[in-house]
Design an enzyme around this catalytic site. Structure first.
Site, PDB file in Angstrom:
ATOM      1  N   ASP A 139      -3.756 -13.025   3.326  1.00 28.85           N
ATOM      2  CA  ASP A 139      -5.477 -12.652   4.163  1.00 28.85           C
ATOM      3  C   ASP A 139      -6.276 -12.966   3.261  1.00 28.85           C
ATOM      4  OD1 ASP A 139      -4.207 -10.542   2.254  1.00 28.85           O
ATOM      5  OD2 ASP A 139      -4.177  -9.014   3.719  1.00 28.85           O
TER       6      ASP A 139
ATOM      7  N   ASP B 267      -2.508 -10.755  -2.456  1.00 29.71           N
ATOM      8  CA  ASP B 267      -2.931 -10.346  -1.062  1.00 29.71           C
ATOM      9  C   ASP B 267      -4.302 -10.014  -1.319  1.00 29.71           C
ATOM     10  OD1 ASP B 267      -1.748  -8.792   1.550  1.00 29.71           O
ATOM     11  OD2 ASP B 267      -3.889  -7.578   0.889  1.00 29.71           O
TER      12      ASP B 267
ATOM     13  N   HIS C  70       0.695  -1.117  -0.093  1.00 27.76           N
ATOM     14  CA  HIS C  70      -0.076  -0.145  -0.259  1.00 27.76           C
ATOM     15  C   HIS C  70       0.894   1.277  -0.073  1.00 27.76           C
ATOM     16  CE1 HIS C  70      -3.648  -2.387   0.444  1.00 27.76           C
ATOM     17  NE2 HIS C  70      -3.323  -2.808   1.584  1.00 27.76           N
TER      18      HIS C  70
ATOM     19  N   HIS D 243      -5.979  -7.377  -0.295  1.00 25.56           N
ATOM     20  CA  HIS D 243      -6.256  -6.096  -0.743  1.00 25.56           C
ATOM     21  C   HIS D 243      -5.528  -5.625  -2.026  1.00 25.56           C
ATOM     22  CE1 HIS D 243      -6.615  -6.486   3.750  1.00 25.56           C
ATOM     23  NE2 HIS D 243      -7.824  -5.844   3.416  1.00 25.56           N
TER      24      HIS D 243
END
Ligand SMILES: [Zn+2]
Length: 220
Positions: free
Chosen positions: A158, A71, A34, A73
């Protein structure tokens, strides 16, 4: 990332490029995908895979680098850093409509980097079979067309079933299968060169089990 004589070294990259090891998994914390070039975000401070890609190009003179990010996200930082870059293919499989609310399929890159950004948003609560089918349809042909000289993985865990933050239901075998595919790509186009970097994963036991499945598949 130790500094030697004032120069930054990226140890895993150097070891793979020197042929000392075939592949590496970096169990780093915090995660990185991120983080943008100028600011940290979403638990991330430095974007490890972005540093690795730039380092491969600047220090080792490589051209085409592929980053596969699974991931749960979307890796908005990695996308932003390479959005106009024709030499870095960024592929992200992620759960749609969650943090950081980027990663739409329509974002394919910009300018000379058009077509080098592949976002694959997946429906919430979907399992590994859905992800692997999307992989067959989109990731495999993109990698094949790009012929990367080095493969980087943003290996978040995740998306695993039971993760308290992610809403997908991937199994350890899903991560193992994705890993095997990456190893195949690396062997075919990148002289086997592959470095995987830990991203998210918020169920400690689940993270451990999925990471072990990933590392075992890396070594096969
Ligand atoms: Zn994540």
């Amino acid at each position: 990332m130790p500094a030697t004589n004032g120069m930054i070294r990226v140890t895993a990259i150097d070891a793979v490029m020197a042929g000392e090891i075939a592949a590496a998994f970096c169990a780093v914390r915090p995660p990185g995908h991120h983080a943008t070039a100028t600011r940290g975000m979403g638990f991330c401070v430095f974007n490890h895979v972005a540093v690795a890609a730039r380092y491969l190009q600047a220090r080792h003179g490589l051209g085409r680098i592929a980053i596969i990010d699974w991931d749960v996200h979307h890796g908005n930082g990695t996308e932003e850093i390479f959005i106009g870059n024709p030499n870095v293919l960024y592929v992200s499989l992620h759960e749609q409509n969650i943090y950081p609310h980027t990663g739409t399929a329509s974002q394919r890159g910009r300018g000379p980097g058009l077509g080098m950004n592949l976002n694959i948003p997946l429906p919430g609560n979907s399992d590994g079979a859905v992800a692997l089918a999307a992989w067959d349809a989109q990731v495999a042909p993109a990698i094949q067309a790009f012929e990367p000289e080095f493969l980087l993985i943003s290996a978040g865990f995740d998306a695993r079933i039971g993760d308290p933050i992610g809403g997908l239901r991937w199994s350890d075998e899903t991560f193992a299968e994705m890993t095997r595919r990456c190893v195949e790509y690396a062997e075919r186009w990148s002289q086997g060169r592959l470095v995987s970097v830990l991203e998210g994963g918020y169920h400690p036991q689940g993270l451990a089990a999925a990471a072990v499945a990933h590392v075992l598949a890396l070594g096969q």
